[in-house]
Scaffold this motif. Structure first.
Motif, PDB file in Angstrom:
ATOM      1  N   ASP A 113       0.982  -1.165  -0.043  1.00 49.16           N
ATOM      2  CA  ASP A 113       0.075  -0.074   0.103  1.00 49.16           C
ATOM      3  C   ASP A 113       0.872   1.086  -0.008  1.00 49.16           C
ATOM      4  O   ASP A 113       0.530   2.408  -0.703  1.00 49.16           O
ATOM      5  CB  ASP A 113      -0.895   0.140   1.157  1.00 49.16           C
ATOM      6  CG  ASP A 113      -2.041  -0.960   1.097  1.00 49.16           C
ATOM      7  OD1 ASP A 113      -2.515  -1.131  -0.054  1.00 49.16           O
ATOM      8  OD2 ASP A 113      -2.646  -1.363   2.173  1.00 49.16           O
ATOM      9  N   ILE A 114       2.048   1.379   0.668  1.00 51.93           N
ATOM     10  CA  ILE A 114       2.615   2.587   0.907  1.00 51.93           C
ATOM     11  C   ILE A 114       3.769   2.628  -0.163  1.00 51.93           C
ATOM     12  O   ILE A 114       4.013   3.275  -0.726  1.00 51.93           O
ATOM     13  CB  ILE A 114       3.436   2.610   2.366  1.00 51.93           C
ATOM     14  CG1 ILE A 114       2.367   2.642   3.516  1.00 51.93           C
ATOM     15  CG2 ILE A 114       4.389   3.664   2.352  1.00 51.93           C
ATOM     16  CD1 ILE A 114       2.940   2.397   4.589  1.00 51.93           C
ATOM     17  N   ASN A 115       4.526   1.453  -0.383  1.00 48.35           N
ATOM     18  CA  ASN A 115       5.617   1.403  -1.406  1.00 48.35           C
ATOM     19  C   ASN A 115       5.395   1.376  -2.667  1.00 48.35           C
ATOM     20  O   ASN A 115       6.012   1.894  -3.693  1.00 48.35           O
ATOM     21  CB  ASN A 115       6.714   0.403  -0.807  1.00 48.35           C
ATOM     22  CG  ASN A 115       7.255   0.258   0.210  1.00 48.35           C
ATOM     23  OD1 ASN A 115       7.021   1.227   1.100  1.00 48.35           O
ATOM     24  ND2 ASN A 115       7.984  -0.855   0.818  1.00 48.35           N
ATOM     25  N   ILE A 116       4.302   0.868  -2.991  1.00 48.84           N
ATOM     26  CA  ILE A 116       3.677   0.714  -4.407  1.00 48.84           C
ATOM     27  C   ILE A 116       2.479   1.522  -4.908  1.00 48.84           C
ATOM     28  O   ILE A 116       2.610   2.559  -5.771  1.00 48.84           O
ATOM     29  CB  ILE A 116       3.401  -0.724  -5.175  1.00 48.84           C
ATOM     30  CG1 ILE A 116       4.634  -1.723  -4.516  1.00 48.84           C
ATOM     31  CG2 ILE A 116       3.073  -0.734  -6.237  1.00 48.84           C
ATOM     32  CD1 ILE A 116       4.295  -3.233  -5.111  1.00 48.84           C
ATOM     33  N   LYS A 117       1.434   1.210  -4.122  1.00 51.54           N
ATOM     34  CA  LYS A 117       0.227   1.994  -4.415  1.00 51.54           C
ATOM     35  C   LYS A 117       0.668   3.445  -3.939  1.00 51.54           C
ATOM     36  O   LYS A 117      -0.079   4.443  -4.907  1.00 51.54           O
ATOM     37  CB  LYS A 117      -1.047   1.679  -3.681  1.00 51.54           C
ATOM     38  CG  LYS A 117      -1.245   0.353  -4.334  1.00 51.54           C
ATOM     39  CD  LYS A 117      -2.287  -0.768  -3.446  1.00 51.54           C
ATOM     40  CE  LYS A 117      -3.816  -0.108  -3.284  1.00 51.54           C
ATOM     41  NZ  LYS A 117      -4.635  -0.778  -2.427  1.00 51.54           N
ATOM     42  N   GLY A 118       1.318   4.165  -3.092  1.00 50.44           N
ATOM     43  CA  GLY A 118       1.721   5.068  -2.744  1.00 50.44           C
ATOM     44  C   GLY A 118       2.344   6.037  -3.710  1.00 50.44           C
ATOM     45  O   GLY A 118       1.819   7.067  -4.071  1.00 50.44           O
ATOM     46  N   VAL A 119       3.213   5.313  -4.379  1.00 48.07           N
ATOM     47  CA  VAL A 119       3.892   5.929  -5.590  1.00 48.07           C
ATOM     48  C   VAL A 119       3.039   6.078  -6.796  1.00 48.07           C
ATOM     49  O   VAL A 119       2.927   7.093  -7.336  1.00 48.07           O
ATOM     50  CB  VAL A 119       5.230   5.051  -5.984  1.00 48.07           C
ATOM     51  CG1 VAL A 119       5.630   5.560  -7.365  1.00 48.07           C
ATOM     52  CG2 VAL A 119       6.084   5.025  -5.026  1.00 48.07           C
ATOM     53  N   LEU A 120       1.893   5.053  -6.907  1.00 45.70           N
ATOM     54  CA  LEU A 120       1.069   5.131  -8.184  1.00 45.70           C
ATOM     55  C   LEU A 120       0.126   6.399  -7.825  1.00 45.70           C
ATOM     56  O   LEU A 120      -0.146   7.069  -8.920  1.00 45.70           O
ATOM     57  CB  LEU A 120       0.340   3.876  -8.185  1.00 45.70           C
ATOM     58  CG  LEU A 120       1.300   2.778  -8.847  1.00 45.70           C
ATOM     59  CD1 LEU A 120       0.361   1.442  -8.579  1.00 45.70           C
ATOM     60  CD2 LEU A 120       1.707   2.904 -10.096  1.00 45.70           C
ATOM     61  N   TYR A 121      -0.203   6.517  -6.713  1.00 44.81           N
ATOM     62  CA  TYR A 121      -1.110   7.601  -6.341  1.00 44.81           C
ATOM     63  C   TYR A 121      -0.544   8.777  -6.546  1.00 44.81           C
ATOM     64  O   TYR A 121      -1.128   9.837  -7.234  1.00 44.81           O
ATOM     65  CB  TYR A 121      -1.583   7.507  -5.044  1.00 44.81           C
ATOM     66  CG  TYR A 121      -2.597   6.418  -4.733  1.00 44.81           C
ATOM     67  CD1 TYR A 121      -3.414   5.722  -5.693  1.00 44.81           C
ATOM     68  CD2 TYR A 121      -2.657   5.747  -3.174  1.00 44.81           C
ATOM     69  CE1 TYR A 121      -4.152   4.487  -5.334  1.00 44.81           C
ATOM     70  CE2 TYR A 121      -3.698   4.756  -3.112  1.00 44.81           C
ATOM     71  CZ  TYR A 121      -4.447   4.210  -4.123  1.00 44.81           C
ATOM     72  OH  TYR A 121      -5.062   3.076  -3.900  1.00 44.81           O
ATOM     73  N   GLY A 122       0.893   9.173  -6.384  1.00 46.99           N
ATOM     74  CA  GLY A 122       1.579  10.234  -6.406  1.00 46.99           C
ATOM     75  C   GLY A 122       1.446  10.442  -8.189  1.00 46.99           C
ATOM     76  O   GLY A 122       1.600  11.672  -8.404  1.00 46.99           O
ATOM     77  N   VAL A 123       1.880   9.418  -8.696  1.00 51.89           N
ATOM     78  CA  VAL A 123       1.993   9.442 -10.273  1.00 51.89           C
ATOM     79  C   VAL A 123       0.695   9.981 -10.769  1.00 51.89           C
ATOM     80  O   VAL A 123       0.450  10.990 -11.727  1.00 51.89           O
ATOM     81  CB  VAL A 123       2.258   8.294 -10.994  1.00 51.89           C
ATOM     82  CG1 VAL A 123       2.028   8.365 -12.597  1.00 51.89           C
ATOM     83  CG2 VAL A 123       3.624   7.886 -10.458  1.00 51.89           C
ATOM     84  N   ALA A 124      -0.376   9.264 -10.165  1.00 43.83           N
ATOM     85  CA  ALA A 124      -1.943   9.800 -10.764  1.00 43.83           C
ATOM     86  C   ALA A 124      -2.188  11.202 -10.437  1.00 43.83           C
ATOM     87  O   ALA A 124      -2.864  11.802 -11.172  1.00 43.83           O
ATOM     88  CB  ALA A 124      -3.061   8.736 -10.177  1.00 43.83           C
ATOM     89  N   ALA A 125      -1.787  11.580  -9.133  1.00 44.65           N
ATOM     90  CA  ALA A 125      -2.104  12.940  -9.124  1.00 44.65           C
ATOM     91  C   ALA A 125      -1.253  13.974  -9.715  1.00 44.65           C
ATOM     92  O   ALA A 125      -1.754  15.117 -10.002  1.00 44.65           O
ATOM     93  CB  ALA A 125      -1.891  13.290  -7.595  1.00 44.65           C
TER      94      ALA A 125
END
Length: 248
Positions: A113-125
């Motif tokens: 959730d933090i290491n992968i999805k957190g990065v992806l959410y940053g990319v999406a934003a």
């Protein structure tokens, strides 16, 4: 200053300590405008006060990178406060070291959730902002454990950090020639990352390893600044940085 960092607007996640804090302070000292995101408001407020006290520009928003809407709000606050977004440093991370046989699925979930999805959410934003501006820079924090699997104990952590490298490279290829992408792969660097393991034996090993090897977190901050300060047509895609004494 003429350093190609002055005036740039930078979002940093995981900014309340370690690499995120060091990066925020260092880039602010070079004239960047920093939007800090993390969960601990007291630490964020103290860092922002320090930056402002030194004549820099900074603000913060309490942010949990596992919540997509909160990451989006962090980016939105940066663009509304400073008028644009030039760089996002997807730094928030968790390292929970334990043998696979412990089957700590809750910790596996948290790392994903933090290491992968957190990065992806940053990319999406950030990506829609970068595409509209036709400029921008993603800086994603992977690890030397994203180059070589750290096992026993770090198998799932390595999996998440391999994913960050893969996502960064695919993103670089997809975004085209006006948006830059950098993956940073640190070794043992002073931060709170070493405290993320609940498995007692693994935790003791990790702490001892760090105590004998780690270099200051501003080592990575300088590497990040190096990537940012390059001319717009120069894309530093990958930086591996580890202590000279670290074998792994």
């Amino acid at each position: 200053m003429g350093n190609n960092i002055e005036g740039k607007v930078v979002v940093v996640t995981g900014a309340s300590s370690g690499l995120g804090e060091a990066t925020s302070r260092h880039l602010a000292s070079l004239g960047a405008k920093i939007m800090l995101g993390a969960r601990r408001e007291d630490k964020l407020a103290a860092i922002v006060n320090d930056i402002r006290g030194a004549g820099g520009e900074a603000d913060y928003l309490v942010t949990d990178v596992t919540v997509k809407s909160e990451v989006l709000k962090l980016v939105q606050k940066a663009t509304s406060s400073f008028g644009r977004l030039d760089v996002i440093v997807n730094n928030a991370g968790l390292m929970s070291i334990a043998p696979m046989s412990e089957c700590n699925t809750d910790e596996w979930d948290r790392m994903i959730d933090i290491n992968i999805k957190g990065v992806l959410y940053g990319v999406a934003a950030a990506l829609p902002v970068f595409e509209k501006q036709e400029s921008g820079h993603f800086i994603n924090i992977s690890s030397v454990a994203g180059i070589k699997v750290f096992s026993p104990g770090g198998t799932v952590y390595s999996g998440t950090k391999f994913a960050v490298r893969a996502i960064s490279e695919g993103l670089r290829h997809e975004v085209g020639g006006k948006i830059r992408t950098t993956s940073i792969e640190p070794g043992a660097v002073e931060s709170e990352l070493k405290y993320g393991s609940s498995h007692e034996d693994s935790s003791a090993f990790v702490r001892e390893f760090y105590e004998n090897n780690e270099i200051p977190s501003d080592s990575v901050a300088r590497a990040i600044a190096y990537a940012i300060e390059q001319p717009a047509d120069v894309d530093i895609n990958e930086i591996v940085i580890r202590p000279t004494v670290q074998e792994f």
